[in-house]
Design a protein around this motif. Structure first.
Motif, PDB file in Angstrom:
ATOM      1  N   LEU A   1       0.826  -1.203   0.000  1.00  0.00           N
ATOM      2  CA  LEU A   1       0.000   0.000   0.000  1.00  0.00           C
ATOM      3  C   LEU A   1       0.863   1.258   0.000  1.00  0.00           C
ATOM      4  O   LEU A   1       0.638   2.216  -0.736  1.00  0.00           O
ATOM      5  N   GLY A   2       1.915   1.182   0.802  1.00  0.00           N
ATOM      6  CA  GLY A   2       2.800   2.345   0.906  1.00  0.00           C
ATOM      7  C   GLY A   2       3.367   2.752  -0.446  1.00  0.00           C
ATOM      8  O   GLY A   2       3.429   3.941  -0.780  1.00  0.00           O
ATOM      9  N   ARG A   3       3.736   1.743  -1.270  1.00  0.00           N
ATOM     10  CA  ARG A   3       4.319   2.042  -2.565  1.00  0.00           C
ATOM     11  C   ARG A   3       3.310   2.765  -3.461  1.00  0.00           C
ATOM     12  O   ARG A   3       3.626   3.738  -4.135  1.00  0.00           O
ATOM     13  N   TYR A   4       2.034   2.295  -3.409  1.00  0.00           N
ATOM     14  CA  TYR A   4       1.007   2.921  -4.241  1.00  0.00           C
ATOM     15  C   TYR A   4       0.789   4.363  -3.832  1.00  0.00           C
ATOM     16  O   TYR A   4       0.655   5.253  -4.674  1.00  0.00           O
ATOM     17  N   VAL A   5       0.779   4.575  -2.551  1.00  0.00           N
ATOM     18  CA  VAL A   5       0.607   5.936  -2.035  1.00  0.00           C
ATOM     19  C   VAL A   5       1.744   6.821  -2.532  1.00  0.00           C
ATOM     20  O   VAL A   5       1.549   7.951  -2.983  1.00  0.00           O
ATOM     21  N   LEU A   6       2.916   6.236  -2.519  1.00  0.00           N
ATOM     22  CA  LEU A   6       4.085   6.982  -2.982  1.00  0.00           C
ATOM     23  C   LEU A   6       3.912   7.390  -4.438  1.00  0.00           C
ATOM     24  O   LEU A   6       4.181   8.532  -4.816  1.00  0.00           O
ATOM     25  N   TRP A   7       3.455   6.455  -5.264  1.00  0.00           N
ATOM     26  CA  TRP A   7       3.227   6.772  -6.683  1.00  0.00           C
ATOM     27  C   TRP A   7       2.195   7.873  -6.841  1.00  0.00           C
ATOM     28  O   TRP A   7       2.369   8.774  -7.663  1.00  0.00           O
ATOM     29  N   CYS A   8       1.148   7.787  -6.060  1.00  0.00           N
ATOM     30  CA  CYS A   8       0.105   8.810  -6.159  1.00  0.00           C
ATOM     31  C   CYS A   8       0.684  10.179  -5.849  1.00  0.00           C
ATOM     32  O   CYS A   8       0.460  11.166  -6.567  1.00  0.00           O
ATOM     33  N   LEU A   9       1.472  10.208  -4.826  1.00  0.00           N
ATOM     34  CA  LEU A   9       2.093  11.472  -4.429  1.00  0.00           C
ATOM     35  C   LEU A   9       2.981  12.003  -5.549  1.00  0.00           C
ATOM     36  O   LEU A   9       2.911  13.176  -5.907  1.00  0.00           O
ATOM     37  N   ALA A  10       3.774  11.092  -6.097  1.00  0.00           N
ATOM     38  CA  ALA A  10       4.675  11.496  -7.180  1.00  0.00           C
ATOM     39  C   ALA A  10       3.861  12.078  -8.321  1.00  0.00           C
ATOM     40  O   ALA A  10       4.223  13.100  -8.926  1.00  0.00           O
ATOM     41  N   GLY A  11       2.723  11.428  -8.630  1.00  0.00           N
ATOM     42  CA  GLY A  11       1.884  11.905  -9.717  1.00  0.00           C
ATOM     43  C   GLY A  11       1.375  13.307  -9.424  1.00  0.00           C
ATOM     44  O   GLY A  11       1.408  14.187 -10.291  1.00  0.00           O
ATOM     45  N   VAL A  12       0.953  13.488  -8.252  1.00  0.00           N
ATOM     46  CA  VAL A  12       0.423  14.803  -7.881  1.00  0.00           C
ATOM     47  C   VAL A  12       1.508  15.861  -8.044  1.00  0.00           C
ATOM     48  O   VAL A  12       1.288  16.942  -8.616  1.00  0.00           O
ATOM     49  N   VAL A  13       2.699  15.536  -7.571  1.00  0.00           N
ATOM     50  CA  VAL A  13       3.796  16.499  -7.659  1.00  0.00           C
ATOM     51  C   VAL A  13       4.090  16.819  -9.118  1.00  0.00           C
ATOM     52  O   VAL A  13       4.256  17.981  -9.504  1.00  0.00           O
ATOM     53  N   ALA A  14       4.103  15.750  -9.959  1.00  0.00           N
ATOM     54  CA  ALA A  14       4.407  15.961 -11.371  1.00  0.00           C
ATOM     55  C   ALA A  14       3.342  16.848 -11.991  1.00  0.00           C
ATOM     56  O   ALA A  14       3.634  17.782 -12.746  1.00  0.00           O
ATOM     57  N   LEU A  15       2.082  16.580 -11.665  1.00  0.00           N
ATOM     58  CA  LEU A  15       0.978  17.370 -12.204  1.00  0.00           C
ATOM     59  C   LEU A  15       1.132  18.832 -11.811  1.00  0.00           C
ATOM     60  O   LEU A  15       0.993  19.755 -12.638  1.00  0.00           O
ATOM     61  N   TYR A  16       1.464  18.982 -10.589  1.00  0.00           N
ATOM     62  CA  TYR A  16       1.608  20.329 -10.055  1.00  0.00           C
ATOM     63  C   TYR A  16       2.723  21.067 -10.803  1.00  0.00           C
ATOM     64  O   TYR A  16       2.535  22.186 -11.284  1.00  0.00           O
ATOM     65  N   LEU A  17       3.848  20.386 -10.939  1.00  0.00           N
ATOM     66  CA  LEU A  17       4.974  21.011 -11.638  1.00  0.00           C
ATOM     67  C   LEU A  17       4.579  21.367 -13.064  1.00  0.00           C
ATOM     68  O   LEU A  17       4.897  22.438 -13.577  1.00  0.00           O
ATOM     69  N   ALA A  18       3.862  20.440 -13.695  1.00  0.00           N
ATOM     70  CA  ALA A  18       3.477  20.678 -15.077  1.00  0.00           C
ATOM     71  C   ALA A  18       2.557  21.888 -15.180  1.00  0.00           C
ATOM     72  O   ALA A  18       2.664  22.689 -16.115  1.00  0.00           O
ATOM     73  N   LEU A  19       1.662  21.993 -14.179  1.00  0.00           N
ATOM     74  CA  LEU A  19       0.697  23.080 -14.244  1.00  0.00           C
ATOM     75  C   LEU A  19       1.362  24.439 -14.036  1.00  0.00           C
ATOM     76  O   LEU A  19       1.076  25.411 -14.744  1.00  0.00           O
TER      77      LEU A  19
END
Lengths: 394, 157, 565, 306, 140
Positions: C545-563
């Motif tokens: 579960l922890g790994r999935y959460v980590l991926w989600c976080l990474a995605g959010v960060v990437a989205l944020y950076l892109a925006l």
């Protein structure tokens, strides 16, 4: 998958004598090889048991036309080995001269045939042209081009006439420059290098395992030569060196043979210089029971004769082992993995002589004469016929 | 290594198997051994002593069928001849051909010419005689006589 | 919508070339049906088989006559599906995999075609036009000069579909597989004739009608053609299966057509189209002959064949003629068209020195083709019979049924006719509108007079024969040094390893090795790449579960950076 | 007209010259080997003799192909010869692309040998035919490249007549650097096309007993011998047309033509007598390696105008 | 005499068969091709394949295995063909007459046109023999 069997022989331009090699190939690459001999087997060992010791020299001469000195030489040494006796010096010198002359002619013959097998007919013609000179020499010395009939237990049959010696020496001198030219042409030819180097390698270990003989083993770095190891004739009194190379491929076998010719020429010259006066035959009265072994270095390697006598004038057992008998099986180690084109020259590289291999010269107990009167008449008739023809035509 | 050393060595190792040693001349030694001993004496001479195998001679003698294995020690110019005597009615001996390549062919030859059976030979096919040669006829036996009625033995061209 | 309206929409156009192609398609349909009557006898689902065959013909005719691009793409897609279904009639274990492979490659390039169509639409009407514009695109109204990235991309996307259909590199790999697995009539029908017709026909139309090519794209096409010729024929040389070997030739010959179209000059294009028709003739003939062999011997493995010429002389004769044609030996049809392509290549000499490479590749390709057909002729028809063949020949006298023989013979005769009378064919009229006028021939290969010459030469030979003793011959055993050949069945060169020496030549050996490990197969490489990606992705899914959460976080960060970027 | 040309020049003249060439080859070979060599009528006598001998067909082979294959070879050679002669006599009348046609026709004799070998039902013949095919493959690439050099020099014309006319104006192409290089390559390719030493692996007598020809006797062999002898003239003739300006058949030109021909022939003979046979894979490497590179270099030089 | 026969005599290609010989006759036969004797002068060539041969040169004493092959090979020569026995062995089997492996003489196996005696016959004798045979055939 895709394997096929390619026959070489029994009647094939590669071989003067019939033998059947079957090569199993994939494309051109050989994966397996087998041989069937026996097309030349004449039962000489059995025949020889029917001849007197003296007559047998003629039988063994006809084991092989190219080695028509080696076999009688080994045979008379085997007979002389049955009981202690000494051959006169002059006979020893003459024997050595004849043996070395045969070596030169045999190596030239091989060189020419090897060229022929490679499609290099110019080498074939040139080498055989030189060979004719050597055959002339032999004809002057012995009276015949082949089958010299020079050997007899205890000595030699014919003496060398003093007036022949300068003629012979001049003939030998005359071939040396051409031979040197041929040597350089062959040893420096890049196409020949591409064709022969690294092909059909017989390693030193394999050469020992197969007990390979003569130039075949000396090219692989096995420094064995009966003339050095167990000197006979006058090989311990003349100066010569053994040619040994290390690669074991076809090219090295050719090198050994070519260089050996020059050594042989040297030996013949020294023999003529040192030729002593004296008798040529020890005159053996009778041969006691016993067994004797004679082995000499033929052009192709050690020729081995074993004779057992029971005190009569015939042998009860006469075993002949020609060098090819030991050299031929090495094809197992050298051919697999090579291509069909190379197979032929690899087979040729041991200088095979099947008629030697399949000898079996045997003496018969009942002892009928080899040449009965009828046959002798026939032979002499043939000779006269030949002479007439030559007179008439040329 | 000298001739005396070689002979002493052989005597020590295979004393039980050696029946007779006959030094004919400095270059020729004949050693008679028990037939089964060839299985270890032969390889010893070939491998350990480093001798070259010359050939083997099979002979049909009144006492039985005899095989002479000729080995040469070139460094000391000595020919070692190992003699074995086999029963004429059932000549059987262990094959050396499976261990020493060089012996392979001569054993095939002796098999067809003298009728000696070599146990364990890797390739016991015919070597010299034609395929239609009858079984059980061995030309080098002393009792060999003409078997082929079609043979013509008269001269005439 | 009535039929009138359909035509008024420019859905179809009826050019002489299209009629010719349609005539060929019809001819092959008839021949294949006759052939199938015998070949497919006793198989399951014959009704479906014939239904699919008829459907294929109808769709093919539709594609040939289609002027509207959208209609063409739709029909084209259905053809791919029919190909999949027809391959399914094969009976080898690997058939499903092959069918899937063909569907994926053809279907995948169909998608590219659709994308290409969209680009064309974009280029013609610009953004903002509705779907009505898409439906109106047709060959007769649209002409796009190739300039700039988009138009090049559009051309390449459309061309890739054509190449995949025709089986040119790099989309060729389904053809050899199919040749091995599908039933012979299907192979003769689709990749050998109809698909070639369609693919090359379409390529010609887009290259000449839809787009105006510049010399650079022409060179790309020619390079592609040359590589196809050489690579495929080299692969063909070392094959062990008759059908697969022929399959590689089906690929190799496309190279000539692509090469001809790439030349861009009338004679080259004319040659390419002529070659296309010729190819359908001789390749169908070859495949059908292979089918006849398979039918009587139950195998096409070269190692188990041999010496069939005596048993099936007619098939051998036809095969021989067709293989001389495909190798471009004068005076057969393959030579006539290849000769025109050579002329075309030399015609491009104005564009630089590259013509030398293409010409050499084309001529060398012919020699290699000849070589591989010599291997086939040896391994199948001449040479020594294998034990397998001998066994069958003894148990039953294999003949060739009429239904199999007739199409083969017809095609062989066509090979000769099209070759001998090549100089009588009015190419200018037949191949319009693609050729856009009469091709300028700098002089013609006078095939008829050359044929007379060759015939006269043969006649001379006959005269020499009559002088000699050829009339009364004596039959004796072959000379193999005195041994008896019949007693040694293993003494036989099967022809499988005929050219294995070629592999010994250094750089080629490596290439062959790679090809055998399928490094050049776009399908297999694609699969491997997908596996690789899948491997990475599945590595990410480790169930924690922890790994999935980590991926989600990474995605959010990437989205944020892109925006914010 | 065409047929007459074929009969007179394509067949009669070519075969007479071919037989003579064969005699020259054998005689020169003999002289190189310190021999006397055969009399000048020997090649003709060989052929007549073979015509008189019995024709054997191997059992189990396909008779019509076995006997038909030699016809194919002769037809190819005759056609090629008549095309070459036509261009020699009337350089203006040839058709465009006869260069390609001749190159194709010149491989037909090899092909007929291959087919004949296949039809022989003999493993050695099959092996020889496969070697012949491999040899065709290997020399074809450099041969095409080398023969493109005259095409480039004559202004990209693939008409033999144009190539000849261009040489009449500008002198033989062998006068250029590229011409010499290409001619060298062409010469070695011809050696291989004729299956002479060092490229006689297909017929290697001491390996595979004449390979594809092993089963032929009598008439079939006569045809092959005739074809081979004709090729011994046709191929040097082609080379001379491509690089040495062809023959001229008037006045002293005849002497000059004979010199050209004998020169090329002597080169071929000398090469064949001073080399051993190479293995087939070595031949392939030789042609695909150095020969192709040299041919390509000469082609580049030709494009540069050298 | 027809033209074909005339041509045959001007260009006899020889094939050489050894049937258990001592090699000497074979070597002397080959010798005939070499510079000193050069039989190519007479149009004689050594054929590789028996199907090209006009003259069979047989040497040796015909042992069992090769006698068998000899019969099949004789079948395979295109006729007309001449058979020449070279050496004493082919005529009388010489010293090998009593050998267990040489049961029959050559002429009981295939028809022989001429014998060239000698052990071995000299190359000159071989050439003379073949030329005489040709003359004989030429006269009828």
């Amino acid at each position: 998958m895709g394997r096929s069997v390619i026959p070489i022989g029994p009647y094939h331009p590669l071989q003067e004598e019939p033998e059947l090699f079957t090569l199993t190939v994939e494309g051109e690459r050989i994966v397996e090889v087998d041989v069937r001999i026996g097309y030349n087997h004449r039962g000489i060992e059995k025949l020889s048991e029917s001849k007197s010791f003296d007559n047998s020299t003629f039988v063994v001469e006809r084991i092989c036309g190219i080695c028509s000195t080696s076999h009688p030489f080994a045979y008379v040494r085997a007979v002389e080995d049955i009981f202690p006796m000494e051959v006169p010096d002059r006979a020893k010198y003459i024997r050595t001269i004849i043996a070395e002359g045969e070596r030169i002619h045999s190596h030239l013959l091989w060189l020419g045939l090897a060229g022929h097998f490679l499609g290099y007919n110019t080498v074939y013609m040139w080498a055989w042209k030189l060979r004719e000179e050597i055959l002339d020499v032999m004809e002057i010395l012995s009276g015949n081009r082949n089958n010299y009939a020079m050997f007899t237990p205890g000595g030699v049959r014919r003496d060398i006439r003093p007036q022949d010696i300068p003629v012979v020496l001049a003939k030998i001198d005359s071939i040396v420059p051409t031979l040197e030219m041929l040597r350089d042409a062959i040893l420096d030819d890049p196409v020949l290098h591409a064709r022969l180097k690294g092909v059909g390698v017989l390693t030193k270990e394999k050469a020992i395992e197969f007990s390979a003989l003569g130039p075949t083993s000396r090219a692989s770095g096995v420094a064995r030569d009966v003339r050095k190891d167990s000197p006979y004739g006058v090989y311990d009194r003349v100066d010569w060196k053994m040619i040994v190379t290390s690669n074991g491929d076809v090219f090295d076998k050719a090198v050994v043979r070519i260089l050996e010719m020059f050594e042989s020429i040297g030996i013949v010259r020294q023999c003529f210089e040192a030729l002593p006066e004296g008798p040529i035959n020890a005159g053996i009265e009778s041969i006691p029971p016993g067994e004797g072994i004679g082995h000499i270095e033929a052009p192709r390697g050690e020729t081995f004769h074993y004779v057992r006598s029971d005190g009569t004038n015939r042998a009860i057992r006469h075993k002949v082992r020609a060098p090819t008998f030991m050299n031929l099986p090495t094809y197992k180690a050298t051919i697999v993995g090579e291509t069909i084109s190379d197979a032929t020259i690899i087979l040729a590289s041991i200088d095979p002589c099947y008629c030697c291999t399949e000898r079996m010269a045997v003496r018969n107990h009942r002892g009928r004469l080899l040449y009965d009167g009828e046959a002798l008449v026939e032979l002499s008739r043939a000779k006269t016929e030949n002479l007439k023809r030559r007179m008439g035509r040329t | 290594m000298t001739r005396e050393q070689v002979l002493r060595d052989l005597g020590n190792r295979f004393g039980d198997d050696i029946l007779d040693i006959f030094v004919k001349s400095p270059k020729r030694v004949f050693i008679k051994i028990k037939p089964r001993a060839i299985a270890w004496v032969g390889p010893y001479i070939f491998r350990e002593l480093g001798a070259r195998f010359n050939i083997a001679t099979g002979t049909d003698t009144p006492d039985g069928i005899e095989i002479l294995y000729h080995f040469t020690l070139e460094d000391i110019n000595l020919m070692l001849n190992i003699r074995v005597l086999l029963n004429r009615d059932n000549p059987v001996i262990t094959s050396l051909g499976k261990e020493i390549e060089a012996v392979n062919w001569i054993e095939r030859e002796m098999k067809e010419l003298l009728g000696i059976t070599f146990e364990g030979h890797p390739d016991p096919r015919r070597l010299l005689l034609p395929d239609n040669w009858p079984d059980g006829v061995y030309p080098l036996r002393q009792d060999y006589s003409e078997w082929d009625e079609t043979a013509i033995r008269t001269r005439g061209v | 919508m009535s039929l009138e309206n359909l035509f008024s929409l420019d859905l179809f156009s009826f050019s002489p070339l299209a009629w010719l192609a349609a005539a060929f398609a019809g001819l092959f349909f008839i021949l294949v049906v006759i052939y199938s009557l015998n070949f497919m006898k006793g198989r399951k689902g014959l009704f479906r088989y014939y239904l699919y065959t008829v459907l294929t013909l109808v769709l093919t005719l539709g594609v040939i006559f289609a002027d509207n691009l959208l209609l063409l793409v739709i029909l084209w897609g259905f053809l791919g599906l029919l190909l999949y279904l027809l391959i399914g009639f094969g009976r080898t274990p690997s058939t499903p995999a092959t069918a899937r492979k063909a569907l994926l490659i053809v279907g995948g390039t169909d998608a590219m075609m659709l994308l290409g169509l969209a680009l064309v639409w974009f280029l013609v009407y610009g953004p903002g036009t509705g779907l009505s514009g898409l439906a109106k695109l047709s060959f007769s109204t649209v002409t796009i000069p190739v300039a700039g990235g988009l138009s090049v991309a559009a051309f390449l996307l459309l061309a890739s579909a054509a190449l995949a259909k025709a089986g040119a590199m790099p989309f060729h790999t389904w053809v050899p597989d199919m040749a091995e697995d599908a039933p012979i009539p299907v192979t003769a029908y689709l990749p050998a004739s109809l698909d070639k017709l369609l693919g090359v026909f379409f390529l010609a139309r887009i290259s000449l009608e839809l787009f105006i090519l510049d010399s650079t794209l022409g060179i790309v096409l020619m390079a592609l053609g040359s590589i196809t010729i050489m690579a495929a024929v080299m692969m063909a040389m070392v094959q062990h299966d008759m059908k697969r070997l022929l399959g590689y030739h089906a690929v190799s010959q496309v190279g000539y057509m692509v090469l001809g179209i790439g030349t861009g000059n009338p004679i080259g294009i004319c040659g390419a189209l002529f070659h296309m028709f010729n190819h359908t003739i001789y390749k169908s003939c070859l495949f059908m002959a292979a089918g006849a062999v398979e039918k009587s011997m139950n195998t096409t493995d070269l190692h188990r064949l041999g010496g069939l010429a005596k048993l099936m002389p007619l098939v051998f004769g036809a095969f021989f003629v067709a293989s001389l044609s495909i190798s471009g030996v004068p005076p057969f049809n393959g030579f006539a068209s290849k000769w025109m392509i050579y002329q075309g290549i030399i015609g491009t000499a104005g564009n630089g020195w590259t013509w030398i490479i293409w010409l050499t590749a084309a001529m060398m390709g012919s020699a290699l083709t000849l070589a591989s057909f010599m291997k086939l002729i040896h391994a199948v028809f001449l040479g020594q019979a294998s034990p397998h063949v001998t066994k069958i020949a003894e148990s039953s006298r294999p003949g060739t049924p009429f239904a199999l023989a007739a199409p083969i013979a017809v095609l062989a005769v066509l090979c000769i006719l099209f070759g001998v009378f090549a100089d009588r064919i009015p190419f200018g009229e037949l191949f319009s509108p693609v050729l856009a006028g009469e091709p300028v021939f700098p002089g013609l290969w006078s095939s008829t007079s050359a044929t007379i010459l060759i015939l006269a030469g043969l006649f001379l030979g006959m005269v020499v024969y009559l002088l000699g003793s050829a009339g009364k011959t004596r039959s004796v055993a072959p000379f193999i040094g005195g041994e008896d050949l019949d007693a040694r069945p293993s003494m036989r060169v099967s022809g499988v390893d005929f050219y294995s020496t070629v592999k010994d030549v250094k750089p080629l050996g490596v290439l062959f090795d790679w090809a055998e490990r399928k490094h050049f197969d776009c399908y297999v490489v694609g699969l491997r790449f997908a596996d690789f990606l899948g491997g990475i992705l599945s590595g990410l899914h480790n169930g924690l579960l922890g790994r999935y959460v980590l991926w989600c976080l990474a995605g959010v960060v990437a989205l944020y950076l892109a925006l914010i970027g | 007209m065409i047929l007459l040309n074929l009969l007179v020049f394509g067949f009669l003249v070519t075969s007479i010259l071919g037989l003579t060439a064969s005699w020259v080859d054998r005689k020169v070979t003999a002289r190189v080997q310190y021999r006397v060599g055969p009399p000048f009528y020997q090649p003709l006598v060989d052929i007549i003799k073979l015509l008189g001998k019995e024709t054997l067909v191997p059992t189990g082979s396909y008779r019509s192909v076995f006997l038909g294959a030699p016809l194919l070879g002769l037809a190819g050679a005759v056609t090629a010869a008549s095309v070459l002669w036509m261009n020699q006599i009337h350089p203006q009348t040839g058709f465009t692309g006869d260069w390609i046609v001749v190159i194709y026709l010149l491989t037909i004799p090899s092909m007929s040998i291959i087919i004949g070998g296949f039809a022989s039902r003999n493993p050695l013949a099959s092996l020889g035919a496969s070697r012949e095919m491999k040899l065709v493959l290997s020399y074809e690439l450099p041969f095409i490249l080398a023969m493109l050099v005259p095409v480039v020099h004559s202004g990209l014309s693939i008409r033999l007549g144009d190539i000849l006319l261009a040489q009449r104006e500008a002198g033989a192409f062998a006068g250029n650097l590229s011409g010499i290089l290409a001619m060298l390559v062409g010469l070695l390719c011809i050696q291989a096309k004729l299956a002479l030493v060092p490229f006689d692996a297909p017929e290697a007598e001491t390996e595979i007993v004449h390979g594809p020809l092993i089963e032929y006797s009598g008439t079939g062999l006569a045809m092959y011998k005739l074809t081979k002898n004709m090729m011994l003239f046709i191929l040097p003739f082609f080379l001379i047309q491509m690089f040495l300006g062809g023959f001229s058949l008037a006045g002293w030109g005849i002497l000059w033509s004979v010199l050209k021909f004998v020169g090329v022939l002597a080169l071929i003979t000398v090469i064949r007598n001073t080399n051993p046979r190479v293995r087939i894979d070595q031949a392939m490497r030789f042609f695909w390696g150095p020969m192709t590179v040299i041919a390509a270099v000469s082609l580049i030089l030709a494009l540069l105008g050298l | 005499m027809s033209l074909k026969l005339k041509a045959l005599l001007k260009s006899p290609w020889v094939f050489h068969l050894s049937t258990g010989s001592c090699n000497n006759c074979d070597i002397e036969t080959l010798d005939c091709l070499t510079p000193r004797f050069d039989v190519e002068r007479f149009g004689i060539l050594l054929a590789g394949s028996i199907k090209h041969a006009d003259v069979l040169l047989v040497s040796g004493s015909c042992n069992r295995m090769s006698a068998e092959k000899l019969k099949t090979l004789y079948e395979q020569v295109p006729k007309p063909c001449l058979v020449v026995g070279i050496g004493t062995c082919t005529g009388s089997r010489g010293i090998f007459i009593d050998s267990y492996n040489c049961p029959v003489p050559l002429d009981k196996i295939i028809p022989v046109d001429a014998y060239i005696p000698g052990c071995p016959p000299k190359p000159e004798a071989i050439i003379a023999g073949v030329v005489k045979l040709i003359e004989k055939v030429g006269k009828g």
